[in-house]
Motif scaffolding. Structure first.
Motif, mmCIF file in Angstrom:
data_model
loop_
_atom_site.group_PDB
_atom_site.id
_atom_site.type_symbol
_atom_site.label_atom_id
_atom_site.label_comp_id
_atom_site.label_asym_id
_atom_site.label_seq_id
_atom_site.Cartn_x
_atom_site.Cartn_y
_atom_site.Cartn_z
ATOM 1 N N ASN A 9 0.825 -1.208 0.000
ATOM 2 C CA ASN A 9 0.000 0.000 0.000
ATOM 3 C C ASN A 9 0.859 1.259 0.000
ATOM 4 O O ASN A 9 0.505 2.260 -0.630
ATOM 5 C CB ASN A 9 -0.921 -0.008 1.217
ATOM 6 C CG ASN A 9 -1.919 -1.153 1.174
ATOM 7 O OD1 ASN A 9 -2.356 -1.561 0.101
ATOM 8 N ND2 ASN A 9 -2.277 -1.678 2.341
ATOM 9 N N VAL A 12 2.064 1.836 -3.538
ATOM 10 C CA VAL A 12 0.991 2.415 -4.355
ATOM 11 C C VAL A 12 0.835 3.896 -4.062
ATOM 12 O O VAL A 12 0.682 4.718 -4.973
ATOM 13 C CB VAL A 12 -0.326 1.666 -4.099
ATOM 14 C CG1 VAL A 12 -1.495 2.385 -4.771
ATOM 15 C CG2 VAL A 12 -0.230 0.233 -4.592
ATOM 16 N N ARG A 16 1.230 6.706 -6.861
ATOM 17 C CA ARG A 16 0.045 7.498 -7.158
ATOM 18 C C ARG A 16 0.276 8.990 -6.902
ATOM 19 O O ARG A 16 -0.338 9.841 -7.560
ATOM 20 C CB ARG A 16 -1.133 6.994 -6.333
ATOM 21 C CG ARG A 16 -2.494 7.382 -6.888
ATOM 22 C CD ARG A 16 -3.601 6.899 -5.969
ATOM 23 N NE ARG A 16 -3.653 5.450 -5.888
ATOM 24 C CZ ARG A 16 -4.272 4.687 -6.773
ATOM 25 N NH1 ARG A 16 -4.857 5.238 -7.822
ATOM 26 N NH2 ARG A 16 -4.299 3.373 -6.619
ATOM 27 N N ASP A 25 -7.528 8.539 -12.903
ATOM 28 C CA ASP A 25 -7.978 7.142 -12.880
ATOM 29 C C ASP A 25 -6.803 6.196 -13.130
ATOM 30 O O ASP A 25 -6.664 5.599 -14.188
ATOM 31 C CB ASP A 25 -9.098 6.908 -13.888
ATOM 32 C CG ASP A 25 -8.694 7.308 -15.300
ATOM 33 O OD1 ASP A 25 -7.744 8.111 -15.435
ATOM 34 O OD2 ASP A 25 -9.309 6.818 -16.246
ATOM 35 N N VAL A 26 -5.922 6.108 -12.150
ATOM 36 C CA VAL A 26 -4.765 5.222 -12.198
ATOM 37 C C VAL A 26 -5.076 3.986 -11.352
ATOM 38 O O VAL A 26 -5.432 4.106 -10.175
ATOM 39 C CB VAL A 26 -3.494 5.921 -11.661
ATOM 40 C CG1 VAL A 26 -2.323 4.960 -11.628
ATOM 41 C CG2 VAL A 26 -3.162 7.131 -12.527
ATOM 42 N N TYR A 27 -4.960 2.823 -11.957
ATOM 43 C CA TYR A 27 -5.277 1.582 -11.255
ATOM 44 C C TYR A 27 -3.998 0.789 -11.015
ATOM 45 O O TYR A 27 -3.284 0.447 -11.945
ATOM 46 C CB TYR A 27 -6.267 0.744 -12.081
ATOM 47 C CG TYR A 27 -7.551 1.479 -12.378
ATOM 48 C CD1 TYR A 27 -8.569 1.552 -11.434
ATOM 49 C CD2 TYR A 27 -7.742 2.110 -13.602
ATOM 50 C CE1 TYR A 27 -9.746 2.235 -11.708
ATOM 51 C CE2 TYR A 27 -8.915 2.798 -13.883
ATOM 52 C CZ TYR A 27 -9.908 2.852 -12.929
ATOM 53 O OH TYR A 27 -11.061 3.528 -13.209
ATOM 54 N N ILE A 28 -3.699 0.521 -9.774
ATOM 55 C CA ILE A 28 -2.510 -0.240 -9.392
ATOM 56 C C ILE A 28 -2.964 -1.412 -8.535
ATOM 57 O O ILE A 28 -3.613 -1.225 -7.503
ATOM 58 C CB ILE A 28 -1.495 0.643 -8.630
ATOM 59 C CG1 ILE A 28 -1.108 1.858 -9.478
ATOM 60 C CG2 ILE A 28 -0.263 -0.173 -8.266
ATOM 61 C CD1 ILE A 28 -0.163 2.815 -8.776
ATOM 62 N N VAL A 29 -2.625 -2.601 -8.964
ATOM 63 C CA VAL A 29 -3.013 -3.826 -8.255
ATOM 64 C C VAL A 29 -1.858 -4.262 -7.363
ATOM 65 O O VAL A 29 -0.697 -4.249 -7.780
ATOM 66 C CB VAL A 29 -3.361 -4.948 -9.250
ATOM 67 C CG1 VAL A 29 -3.738 -6.224 -8.513
ATOM 68 C CG2 VAL A 29 -4.492 -4.516 -10.158
ATOM 69 N N THR A 30 -2.162 -4.643 -6.129
ATOM 70 C CA THR A 30 -1.128 -5.081 -5.197
ATOM 71 C C THR A 30 -1.204 -6.596 -5.015
ATOM 72 O O THR A 30 -2.264 -7.204 -5.150
ATOM 73 C CB THR A 30 -1.282 -4.397 -3.827
ATOM 74 O OG1 THR A 30 -2.558 -4.755 -3.268
ATOM 75 C CG2 THR A 30 -1.194 -2.898 -3.969
#
Length: 200
Positions: A9, A12, A16, A25-30
């Motif tokens: 987190n 991210v 970000r 609208d930035v998508y980051i998957v952890t």
């Protein structure tokens, strides 16, 4: 890498904080591993991928330094650094990002005996040295010209003066930092085949 879920987190948040200034609208998957599946290497890393409307992908990635390196990097600092690398890669442009320039050129050199072309941003030092290796080992020499000169040459009414002017304009703009230089690289493949493949 073995890491605390909270580290992801923080990575991210760091990425970000930089990307959010340009796009909301930035998508980051952890993802993280626990227990034996995480291996014996403590640390954290991040991989960012940007996809354009024409399905061109730019990437950037990095991971934390080992404790023995003497340099401790916080997750926020690493996330910010990788985000800036991604923005630099996007600014450079081209159809292939800097990390995979040499791979695309190798595929062009090994392709069937026909002309291949690719548009790249500024060539990295690794790519330049790789071009020298392909000249020495594969006898493949690439033609390199600016995108503006290539477009001027493709037009029916182009002459030598207009092509030279377009090339000079592109070089001056890139030198001034107004835009990244884009180059078209062309070569003829050597038609490499797998010699161990059975012929039927």
């Amino acid at each position: 890498l073995r890491m605390n879920p909270g580290m992801a987190n923080r990575l991210v948040d760091g990425a970000r904080s930089v990307l959010g200034e340009f796009l909301k609208d930035v998508y980051i998957v952890t993802d993280h591993r626990k227990g034996a599946s995480s291996g014996k290497s403590p640390g954290f890393g991040v991989n960012l991928i940007a996809t354009t409307t024409e399905d061109v992908r730019y990437t950037s990635e990095d991971c934390s330094k080992p404790p023995t390196a003497g340099e401790m990097t916080t997750p926020e600092e690493l996330g910010e650094a990788v985000a800036r690398q991604l923005l630099e890669s996007i600014w450079q442009g081209g159809c292939v990002d800097a990390r995979f320039q040499s791979f695309a050129l190798l595929l062009m050199a090994l392709s069937p005996q026909d002309a291949s072309q690719v548009c790249l941003g500024n060539l990295t030092p690794y790519t330049i040295e790789f071009l020298r290796h392909m000249r020495d080992f594969l006898q493949v020499v690439f033609k390199i010209e600016s995108l503006e000169a290539y477009r001027a040459r493709q037009s029916e009414s182009a002459d030598a003066a207009s092509v030279a002017a377009a090339s000079a304009s592109a070089a001056a703009s890139a030198k001034a930092g107004d835009s990244a230089a884009l180059y078209v690289l062309s070569c003829k493949g050597i038609g490499y085949t797998n010699l161990s493949k059975m012929i039927r």
